[in-house]
Write an enzyme that holds these catalytic residues in place. Structure first.
Site, PDB file in Angstrom:
ATOM      1  N   GLU A  70       5.287  -6.552   7.506  1.00  0.00           N
ATOM      2  CA  GLU A  70       4.801  -5.451   8.341  1.00  0.00           C
ATOM      3  C   GLU A  70       5.425  -5.369   9.731  1.00  0.00           C
ATOM      4  OE1 GLU A  70       1.982  -6.132   5.071  1.00  0.00           O
ATOM      5  OE2 GLU A  70       2.910  -7.450   6.548  1.00  0.00           O
ATOM      6  N   GLY A  88      -0.025  -4.977   0.566  1.00  0.00           N
ATOM      7  CA  GLY A  88      -1.239  -4.756  -0.197  1.00  0.00           C
ATOM      8  C   GLY A  88      -1.322  -5.583  -1.458  1.00  0.00           C
ATOM      9  N   GLY A 107       0.837  -1.191   0.000  1.00  0.00           N
ATOM     10  CA  GLY A 107       0.000   0.000   0.000  1.00  0.00           C
ATOM     11  C   GLY A 107       0.874   1.243   0.000  1.00  0.00           C
ATOM     12  N   ASP A 128      -2.023  -7.166   7.395  1.00  0.00           N
ATOM     13  CA  ASP A 128      -3.456  -6.902   7.194  1.00  0.00           C
ATOM     14  C   ASP A 128      -3.906  -7.348   5.809  1.00  0.00           C
ATOM     15  OD1 ASP A 128      -2.003  -4.825   5.916  1.00  0.00           O
ATOM     16  OD2 ASP A 128      -3.664  -3.418   6.145  1.00  0.00           O
TER      17      ASP A 128
END
Length: 355
Positions: free
Chosen positions: A138, A115, A66, A146
């Site tokens: 992450e 992402g 992301g 996520d």
């Protein structure tokens, strides 16, 4: 909704989405998420479209993640408001793809992280190549795995998901196939031909991919599968660290030493969040419930100290010297984790697209 960073076409009976932000390794922006979602919505009601191809236009990445710089800016300057909006809509795209009734074929021919994992793993067909570099990194920047990571990683066998979530280890294409992350493996030179055949015969994608020539090399991670099961067996982060430490110190295990030292660079908060996230996700039957949980986590960790600090150290300044807060696993209390996972007010909870 359109974006120059996403190329959207139709080839006969196949919709085609190409990520087109090569200088950023096709990292997702909010506009890109909206453009992809709009295309999928349109094709869902288009009887002429039978399948969708997802790939990248050029460069090394399929999708590197992301827009981390945007998220950090939000954490520092608007109290996380725009960052939460990004997470909310990105997760809507993840859920839309997971529940999409027409087959999507993702070509993970390059870096597939963060992402990028969130838009690849919902696809029915996931094609890896020798260029694939899959990771959820992450823990190194104080975020958490996520975009559906809790769902996918918790369902991998042999505690591999917990290993990947904590260490951020990178898997190549052969390893992705071995782990079940990819459904097919192709030499990169065959990818263009595979796409052409799918466009010609969108009703037999599985056959097309299976009939393409090329076999993956042996998955290197298979050699460490027993070690991963042994040392990452617990949902207690302290237990995992102790297991690695004992093997490193008592038995001189190079592998345990390497993984122990790797974990020593990660955010203790993120590591404990990830273990609880995967444990909770494994109990869920509905992907939407997983995304609701992950949005709660994202809403909290976005503005906690570790995220802005981790991005500073790893991505902005590249000093690789983050000062984590809390600094130790023991400092990440159950009370802190409970607060991170707690439900949001009803008007702030995540909702699926159209929900």
């Amino acid at each position: 909704m359109t974006s120059e960073d996403v190329l959207i076409h139709k080839h006969g009976r196949v919709g085609h989405i190409s990520l087109n932000r090569p200088k950023a390794l096709h990292a997702l922006t909010l506009d890109m998420c909206h453009a992809m979602s709009a295309a999928l919505t349109e094709w869902a009601d288009d009887d002429e479209v039978e399948a969708v191809i997802l790939d990248h236009a050029e460069g090394r990445g399929f999708c590197a993640g992301g827009d981390i710089a945007f998220l950090r800016n939000s954490a520092l300057n608007d109290g996380g408001t725009s960052g939460r909006k990004f997470f909310h809509d990105e997760y809507q795209l993840n859920h839309q793809m997971f529940t999409y009734e027409k087959p999507i074929v993702a070509f993970m021919d390059g870096i597939t992280m963060g992402g990028g994992v969130g838009i690849a793993l919902p696809c029915k067909y996931r094609v890896a190549t020798e260029n694939t570099r899959f990771a959820m990194p992450e823990t190194g920047i104080g975020l958490f795995p996520d975009v559906g990571g809790g769902w996918y990683l918790s369902r991998l066998g042999g505690r591999l998901g917990q290993f990947l979530a904590l260490t951020g280890a990178r898997l190549d294409g052969a390893e992705c196939l071995w782990a079940g992350i990819a459904t097919h493996y192709l030499p990169a030179e065959m990818v263009a031909e595979a796409k052409s055949r799918i466009i010609e015969k969108p009703d037999r994608i599985s056959g097309v991919l299976s009939e393409m020539p090329g076999s993956p090399p042996k998955a290197r991670i298979e050699e460490n599968a027993d070690k991963i099961i042994k040392h990452f067996a617990s949902d207690s982060y302290e237990d995992i660290l102790a297991s690695l430490e004992a093997d490193a110190e008592n038995n001189g295990s190079d592998w345990a030493t390497k993984e122990r030292d790797t974990l020593g660079t990660k955010s203790p908060q993120t590591c404990k969040v990830a273990l609880r996230q995967l444990a909770e996700s494994a109990k869920l039957d509905d992907f939407a419930d997983n995304m609701r949980m992950e949005y709660r986590i994202a809403s909290r960790v976005l503005t906690r100290p570790d995220f802005a600090e981790g991005v500073r150290a790893v991505i902005v300044d590249k000093t690789n010297d983050p000062k984590w807060d809390p600094a130790t696993p023991e400092g990440v209390t159950d009370e802190l984790l409970d607060a991170i996972f707690a439900p949001l007010p009803d008007n702030e909870e995540w909702k699926p697209l159209g929900g």
